[in-house]
Design a protein around this motif. Structure first.
Motif, PDB file in Angstrom:
ATOM      1  N   UNK A  56      38.054  30.800 127.407  1.00  0.00           N
ATOM      2  CA  UNK A  56      38.988  30.958 128.506  1.00  0.00           C
ATOM      3  C   UNK A  56      40.287  31.626 128.125  1.00  0.00           C
ATOM      4  N   UNK A  57      40.951  32.146 129.141  1.00  0.00           N
ATOM      5  CA  UNK A  57      42.203  32.869 128.929  1.00  0.00           C
ATOM      6  C   UNK A  57      43.311  31.947 128.426  1.00  0.00           C
ATOM      7  N   UNK A  58      43.328  30.711 128.901  1.00  0.00           N
ATOM      8  CA  UNK A  58      44.383  29.782 128.482  1.00  0.00           C
ATOM      9  C   UNK A  58      44.263  29.480 126.988  1.00  0.00           C
ATOM     10  N   UNK A  59      43.052  29.343 126.480  1.00  0.00           N
ATOM     11  CA  UNK A  59      42.851  29.075 125.053  1.00  0.00           C
ATOM     12  C   UNK A  59      43.346  30.241 124.208  1.00  0.00           C
ATOM     13  N   UNK A  60      43.127  31.452 124.685  1.00  0.00           N
ATOM     14  CA  UNK A  60      43.602  32.636 123.961  1.00  0.00           C
ATOM     15  C   UNK A  60      45.118  32.640 123.911  1.00  0.00           C
ATOM     16  N   UNK A  61      45.758  32.387 125.035  1.00  0.00           N
ATOM     17  CA  UNK A  61      47.223  32.376 125.094  1.00  0.00           C
ATOM     18  C   UNK A  61      47.788  31.267 124.203  1.00  0.00           C
ATOM     19  N   UNK A  62      47.154  30.107 124.203  1.00  0.00           N
ATOM     20  CA  UNK A  62      47.624  29.005 123.366  1.00  0.00           C
ATOM     21  C   UNK A  62      47.479  29.321 121.885  1.00  0.00           C
ATOM     22  N   UNK A  63      46.384  29.980 121.503  1.00  0.00           N
ATOM     23  CA  UNK A  63      46.174  30.366 120.110  1.00  0.00           C
ATOM     24  C   UNK A  63      47.227  31.364 119.660  1.00  0.00           C
ATOM     25  N   UNK A  64      47.492  32.374 120.487  1.00  0.00           N
ATOM     26  CA  UNK A  64      48.520  33.369 120.160  1.00  0.00           C
ATOM     27  C   UNK A  64      49.887  32.704 120.007  1.00  0.00           C
ATOM     28  N   UNK A  65      50.224  31.783 120.912  1.00  0.00           N
ATOM     29  CA  UNK A  65      51.516  31.096 120.871  1.00  0.00           C
ATOM     30  C   UNK A  65      51.644  30.249 119.606  1.00  0.00           C
ATOM     31  N   UNK A  66      50.578  29.555 119.241  1.00  0.00           N
ATOM     32  CA  UNK A  66      50.616  28.721 118.030  1.00  0.00           C
ATOM     33  C   UNK A  66      50.815  29.575 116.789  1.00  0.00           C
ATOM     34  N   UNK A  67      50.142  30.732 116.736  1.00  0.00           N
ATOM     35  CA  UNK A  67      50.311  31.621 115.581  1.00  0.00           C
ATOM     36  C   UNK A  67      51.730  32.184 115.532  1.00  0.00           C
ATOM     37  N   UNK A  68      52.297  32.515 116.690  1.00  0.00           N
ATOM     38  CA  UNK A  68      53.675  33.019 116.714  1.00  0.00           C
ATOM     39  C   UNK A  68      54.659  31.960 116.231  1.00  0.00           C
ATOM     40  N   UNK A  69      54.402  30.692 116.585  1.00  0.00           N
ATOM     41  CA  UNK A  69      55.310  29.607 116.176  1.00  0.00           C
ATOM     42  C   UNK A  69      55.393  29.456 114.667  1.00  0.00           C
ATOM     43  N   UNK A  70      54.301  29.759 113.957  1.00  0.00           N
ATOM     44  CA  UNK A  70      54.367  29.639 112.497  1.00  0.00           C
ATOM     45  C   UNK A  70      54.789  30.946 111.836  1.00  0.00           C
ATOM     46  N   UNK A  71      55.106  31.960 112.669  1.00  0.00           N
ATOM     47  CA  UNK A  71      55.686  33.166 112.114  1.00  0.00           C
ATOM     48  C   UNK A  71      54.810  34.401 112.072  1.00  0.00           C
ATOM     49  N   UNK A  81      45.004  28.581 109.563  1.00  0.00           N
ATOM     50  CA  UNK A  81      45.970  29.611 109.185  1.00  0.00           C
ATOM     51  C   UNK A  81      47.203  28.877 108.688  1.00  0.00           C
ATOM     52  N   UNK A  82      47.584  29.122 107.437  1.00  0.00           N
ATOM     53  CA  UNK A  82      48.702  28.420 106.833  1.00  0.00           C
ATOM     54  C   UNK A  82      49.758  29.400 106.356  1.00  0.00           C
ATOM     55  N   UNK A  83      51.002  29.000 106.549  1.00  0.00           N
ATOM     56  CA  UNK A  83      52.141  29.786 106.079  1.00  0.00           C
ATOM     57  C   UNK A  83      53.278  28.854 105.728  1.00  0.00           C
ATOM     58  N   UNK A  84      54.430  29.423 105.440  1.00  0.00           N
ATOM     59  CA  UNK A  84      55.576  28.601 105.051  1.00  0.00           C
ATOM     60  C   UNK A  84      56.091  27.737 106.202  1.00  0.00           C
ATOM     61  N   UNK A  85      55.886  28.187 107.433  1.00  0.00           N
ATOM     62  CA  UNK A  85      56.439  27.466 108.585  1.00  0.00           C
ATOM     63  C   UNK A  85      55.451  26.515 109.237  1.00  0.00           C
ATOM     64  N   UNK A  86      54.258  26.379 108.690  1.00  0.00           N
ATOM     65  CA  UNK A  86      53.321  25.432 109.263  1.00  0.00           C
ATOM     66  C   UNK A  86      51.870  25.842 109.113  1.00  0.00           C
ATOM     67  N   UNK A  87      51.016  25.055 109.774  1.00  0.00           N
ATOM     68  CA  UNK A  87      49.577  25.251 109.724  1.00  0.00           C
ATOM     69  C   UNK A  87      49.043  25.206 111.147  1.00  0.00           C
ATOM     70  N   UNK A  88      48.101  26.109 111.450  1.00  0.00           N
ATOM     71  CA  UNK A  88      47.479  26.140 112.773  1.00  0.00           C
ATOM     72  C   UNK A  88      45.968  26.134 112.593  1.00  0.00           C
ATOM     73  N   UNK A  89      45.297  25.299 113.386  1.00  0.00           N
ATOM     74  CA  UNK A  89      43.841  25.277 113.414  1.00  0.00           C
ATOM     75  C   UNK A  89      43.401  26.111 114.607  1.00  0.00           C
TER      76      UNK A  89
END
Length: 63
Positions: A45-60, A30-38
């Motif tokens: 697991x629940x922790x992986x879901x939370x980490x994915x959501x947080x990474x997507x929020x960080x790039x906007x 997922x790529x945007x102006x504020x970064x890229x997330x794989x």
């Protein structure tokens, strides 16, 4: 995270103008102006879901 949850997250990112593509490794990028997330195609697991959501929020992505 099941397949529907992942599709919903990726659809939200697409609708907000982010580029989403599937790489040969089986990960989504997922790529945007504020970064890229794989994002793993099969995060476990629940922790992986939370980490994915947080990474997507960080790039906007507004979740």
């Amino acid at each position: 995270m099941n397949g529907k949850d992942l599709r919903d997250l990726l659809d939200k990112a697409r609708s907000q103008g982010f580029t989403v593509r599937l790489c040969g490794s089986g990960h989504y990028v997922v790529a945007g102006r504020r970064g890229v997330v794989s994002v793993s195609k099969t995060p476990g697991g629940a922790r992986a879901v939370a980490n994915t959501r947080a990474a997507l929020r960080r790039i906007g992505v507004d979740l």
